[in-house]
Design a protein around this motif. Structure first.
Motif, mmCIF file in Angstrom:
data_model
loop_
_atom_site.group_PDB
_atom_site.id
_atom_site.type_symbol
_atom_site.label_atom_id
_atom_site.label_comp_id
_atom_site.label_asym_id
_atom_site.label_seq_id
_atom_site.Cartn_x
_atom_site.Cartn_y
_atom_site.Cartn_z
ATOM 1 N N LYS A 4 0.838 -1.206 0.000
ATOM 2 C CA LYS A 4 0.000 0.000 0.000
ATOM 3 C C LYS A 4 0.870 1.251 0.000
ATOM 4 O O LYS A 4 0.670 2.183 -0.796
ATOM 5 N N PHE A 5 1.859 1.274 0.892
ATOM 6 C CA PHE A 5 2.740 2.440 0.987
ATOM 7 C C PHE A 5 3.627 2.538 -0.250
ATOM 8 O O PHE A 5 3.937 3.636 -0.722
ATOM 9 N N ILE A 8 1.747 4.281 -2.915
ATOM 10 C CA ILE A 8 1.668 5.730 -2.679
ATOM 11 C C ILE A 8 2.962 6.418 -3.097
ATOM 12 O O ILE A 8 2.952 7.459 -3.760
ATOM 13 N N LEU A 98 2.249 9.944 5.603
ATOM 14 C CA LEU A 98 1.355 10.310 6.707
ATOM 15 C C LEU A 98 0.396 11.425 6.294
ATOM 16 O O LEU A 98 -0.754 11.474 6.764
ATOM 17 N N SER A 99 0.842 12.307 5.411
ATOM 18 C CA SER A 99 -0.011 13.423 4.987
ATOM 19 C C SER A 99 -1.160 12.967 4.087
ATOM 20 O O SER A 99 -2.133 13.714 3.885
ATOM 21 N N GLN A 100 -1.064 11.738 3.550
ATOM 22 C CA GLN A 100 -2.100 11.224 2.658
ATOM 23 C C GLN A 100 -3.287 10.636 3.417
ATOM 24 O O GLN A 100 -4.291 10.252 2.811
ATOM 25 N N SER A 101 -3.156 10.562 4.721
ATOM 26 C CA SER A 101 -4.246 10.017 5.535
ATOM 27 C C SER A 101 -4.751 11.085 6.495
ATOM 28 O O SER A 101 -3.967 11.791 7.136
ATOM 29 N N ASP A 102 -6.068 11.201 6.559
ATOM 30 C CA ASP A 102 -6.662 12.203 7.459
ATOM 31 C C ASP A 102 -6.425 11.856 8.922
ATOM 32 O O ASP A 102 -6.210 12.725 9.757
ATOM 33 N N SER A 103 -6.497 10.605 9.241
ATOM 34 C CA SER A 103 -6.285 10.184 10.626
ATOM 35 C C SER A 103 -5.616 8.814 10.639
ATOM 36 O O SER A 103 -6.016 7.900 9.931
ATOM 37 N N MET A 104 -4.569 8.690 11.430
ATOM 38 C CA MET A 104 -3.850 7.435 11.546
ATOM 39 C C MET A 104 -3.585 7.155 13.017
ATOM 40 O O MET A 104 -3.151 8.037 13.760
ATOM 41 N N SER A 108 -0.769 2.384 12.877
ATOM 42 C CA SER A 108 -0.587 2.722 11.463
ATOM 43 C C SER A 108 0.690 3.542 11.254
ATOM 44 O O SER A 108 1.444 3.313 10.303
ATOM 45 N N VAL A 112 4.043 2.578 9.101
ATOM 46 C CA VAL A 112 4.674 3.421 8.084
ATOM 47 C C VAL A 112 6.170 3.548 8.347
ATOM 48 O O VAL A 112 7.002 3.379 7.447
#
Length: 289
Positions: A4-5, A8, A98-104, A108, A112
């Motif tokens: 997944k990462f 991205i 980390l900036s690609q997810s609203d909340s982690m 998570s 990463v």
């Protein structure tokens, strides 16, 4: 790296590259690459980041990493360029993911971090190992070359040789000087050896002790030593230290030492310029021939 990462990062490679280039450009002063031209610095940075992305797309692309490392070494770039660049890339990549997810959540974020580390750490290991290995090899070759040149013995005329010494003399080098001196005296059948210390910056108690030992060793195999190149400051240091050179002939210059060596071998320099009458006789004799 987590698929997944990885997706991205690959999809946003251009953005990550630009972010990385911007941050690395600020490190030019800090990692000792300030003397490198901007064009070369920028081109090398782009090649560096291309190698990094090649490794994520192909986990077995170690050859590209090694080739890049060899190039950096041949150009004389510092190791800090590699380590700083990879640390910056790690930070930029993590921040972007980390900036690609609203909340982690904590798990998570930890995933990463560990995922990026699994990607970057092998590259660091290969680059640093390749870099240090090559430098160790270069240093080793240079050390051998310096040892070969550290104590040369030069035959001048039959029975007289010169050993010019340049640079600091430590215990290891003193051992080489002793070995080269004794071997050279035997090889060249020397009667007198001139040890020239004009190029030795400091003569302290240890250096003087080694030189006296060398002279004594030469005496034991039937030759004599003359220490030449005694500068005023060296003479003052020897006197202040109370070093006894009574049994070790000294001269202020190589010229004076060589003249003394000629006397020791029952020779002298004479003027062989023919007088005018002799020149006339020589011309007449040549005409007769």
């Amino acid at each position: 790296m987590d698929s997944k990462f990885k997706g991205i990062v690959v999809e946003n490679s251009e953005t990550i590259v630009e972010m990385w280039l911007e941050e690395v450009a600020r490190l030019k002063e800090a990692n000792r690459t300030a003397t490198i031209s901007d064009d070369m610095y920028d081109n090398t940075n782009r090649e560096f980041v291309e190698v990094i992305f090649t490794s994520i797309k192909n986990q077995g692309a170690i050859k590209a990493v090694e080739t890049f490392s060899e190039k950096i070494i041949s150009l004389g770039w510092p190791l800090s360029y590699i380590t700083d660049g990879l640390q910056v890339f790690r930070r930029v990549t993590i921040n972007f993911i980390l900036s690609q997810s609203d909340s982690m959540d904590t798990d998570s974020i930890s995933n990463v971090l560990s995922s990026v580390d699994r990607w970057v750490e092998p590259i660091i290991r290969v680059l640093v190992n390749e870099y240090t290995g090559n430098w160790e090899n270069i240093v080793s070759l240079q050390r051998v070359a310096l040892q070969e040149l550290s104590a040369p013995l030069i035959p001048v005329i039959e029975g007289i040789t010169i050993m010019p010494l340049i640079g600091t003399i430590d215990t290891d080098r003193a051992k080489l000087i002793m070995e080269s001196l004794l071997q050279g005296v035997i090889t060249h059948n020397s009667e007198v050896v001139l040890i020239d210390i004009t190029g030795v910056p400091v003569v302290d108690t240890m250096v003087a002790h080694h030189l006296i030992q060398a002279a004594e060793a030469v005496r034991l195999i039937g030759a004599k030593c003359i220490l030449v190149g005694i500068r005023p400051e060296i003479a003052q240091t020897i006197v202040n230290l109370g070093i006894d050179l009574t049994n070790f002939p000294t001269k202020s210059s190589l010229k004076k030492g060589f003249m003394a060596a000629l006397e020791m071998t029952n020779r002298k320099v004479t003027d062989v310029t023919p007088c005018e009458d002799n020149i006339g006789d020589l011309i007449e004799s040549l005409k007769g021939e």
